[in-house]
Design a protein around this motif. Sequence first.
Motif, PDB file in Angstrom:
ATOM      1  N   HIS A   1       0.693  -1.199  -0.319  1.00  0.00           N
ATOM      2  CA  HIS A   1      -0.308  -0.157  -0.106  1.00  0.00           C
ATOM      3  C   HIS A   1       0.904   1.216  -0.017  1.00  0.00           C
ATOM      4  O   HIS A   1       1.454   1.193   0.776  1.00  0.00           O
TER       5      HIS A   1
ATOM      6  N   GLU B   1       0.391   4.978   0.429  1.00  0.00           N
ATOM      7  CA  GLU B   1      -0.097   6.369   1.142  1.00  0.00           C
ATOM      8  C   GLU B   1       0.027   6.887  -0.089  1.00  0.00           C
ATOM      9  O   GLU B   1      -1.550   8.104   0.633  1.00  0.00           O
ATOM     10  N   SER B   2       0.379   7.749  -0.604  1.00  0.00           N
ATOM     11  CA  SER B   2       0.791   9.104  -1.039  1.00  0.00           C
ATOM     12  C   SER B   2      -0.344   8.508  -2.776  1.00  0.00           C
ATOM     13  O   SER B   2      -0.006   9.421  -3.168  1.00  0.00           O
TER      14      SER B   2
ATOM     15  N   ASP C   1      -2.519   5.843  -2.910  1.00  0.00           N
ATOM     16  CA  ASP C   1      -3.483   4.946  -3.167  1.00  0.00           C
ATOM     17  C   ASP C   1      -4.422   5.875  -1.242  1.00  0.00           C
ATOM     18  O   ASP C   1      -5.665   5.064  -0.941  1.00  0.00           O
ATOM     19  N   GLY C   2      -3.709   7.296  -0.622  1.00  0.00           N
ATOM     20  CA  GLY C   2      -4.982   7.492  -0.051  1.00  0.00           C
ATOM     21  C   GLY C   2      -4.799   6.311   1.176  1.00  0.00           C
ATOM     22  O   GLY C   2      -3.962   5.434   1.474  1.00  0.00           O
ATOM     23  N   PRO C   3      -5.188   6.684   2.720  1.00  0.00           N
ATOM     24  CA  PRO C   3      -4.413   6.019   4.039  1.00  0.00           C
ATOM     25  C   PRO C   3      -5.965   4.828   4.349  1.00  0.00           C
ATOM     26  O   PRO C   3      -6.783   4.245   3.076  1.00  0.00           O
ATOM     27  N   GLN C   4      -4.968   3.693   4.963  1.00  0.00           N
ATOM     28  CA  GLN C   4      -5.137   2.106   4.440  1.00  0.00           C
ATOM     29  C   GLN C   4      -6.772   2.062   5.348  1.00  0.00           C
ATOM     30  O   GLN C   4      -6.565   2.791   6.099  1.00  0.00           O
ATOM     31  N   LYS C   5      -7.375   1.054   4.929  1.00  0.00           N
ATOM     32  CA  LYS C   5      -8.847   1.197   4.871  1.00  0.00           C
ATOM     33  C   LYS C   5      -8.747   0.280   6.506  1.00  0.00           C
ATOM     34  O   LYS C   5      -9.223   1.017   7.174  1.00  0.00           O
ATOM     35  N   ASP C   6      -8.107  -0.449   6.300  1.00  0.00           N
ATOM     36  CA  ASP C   6      -7.880  -1.552   7.481  1.00  0.00           C
ATOM     37  C   ASP C   6      -6.776  -2.640   7.536  1.00  0.00           C
ATOM     38  O   ASP C   6      -6.068  -2.653   6.405  1.00  0.00           O
TER      39      ASP C   6
ATOM     40  N   ASP D   1      -5.968  -4.119   3.510  1.00  0.00           N
ATOM     41  CA  ASP D   1      -5.484  -3.336   3.180  1.00  0.00           C
ATOM     42  C   ASP D   1      -4.221  -2.636   2.950  1.00  0.00           C
ATOM     43  O   ASP D   1      -3.480  -1.524   2.422  1.00  0.00           O
TER      44      ASP D   1
END
Length: 226
Positions: A106, A108-109, A111-116, A119
């Motif tokens: 993953h 973050e830059s 995909d954005g914040p990790q969902k759970d 992810d």
Amino acid sequence: MAKDRRKTKSKYTADRQMPGAFEGETVTRRRFMTGTTHVAGIVAASAFALPALGFAIGPVFEKVEVRWEPVGVPDDFDDRTYIPKTITETPGIGEVGKTTVYVRKHNESIDGPQKDEYDGFIAISTRCMHLGCPVRFVPASERFICPCHGGVYDFQGKRTGGPPVRPLDRFYTRIRNGKVEIGPRYSVNSELKRFSPRYPGEPLDGIGQYLYPSRPTARKLPPPQS
């Protein structure tokens, strides 16, 4: 008492002066044959309809096990490119049940914040969302390309060109005992919102998510661990 003048209707067809009646009959042959034909039609229709109905609603009562398969350790993957891995998506049918999955960490830059907890790694399906042809990741262009009908997807698996109707499907991921594991497949819309698996050609944006409901056998995960 008033005399009952109602006349009892005879059960014999001849007494009722029915066309084609014979002495001693209670049912005309025409009515008998018509009823027989109707019954035969119902039996024939049931022979086709009941198995189809059973096939359709049978999966509702089917218990589907959630499978997880290890594909390596976390250090085998980075967040800038995909590593192809082969997993068994449908057990019990040999090589036909295997599929290729593109896996990365993953980012973050991107995909954005990790969902759970499912992810932490991104696992992309290789099945094109047009007609199901296999796609491949091209590192030089950071694109997934379908050779069949020109479907193109970006680094996240979102459709950028061609006939596909939605982004590439994904797989849940997790880390257990130091291993990266691949779990059930799920579908996403253009905003990468999760949905239970759909077939290729079924859009999930707008009214599409209601026109193509989830399948009864869709695997459900336990809630993420805190």
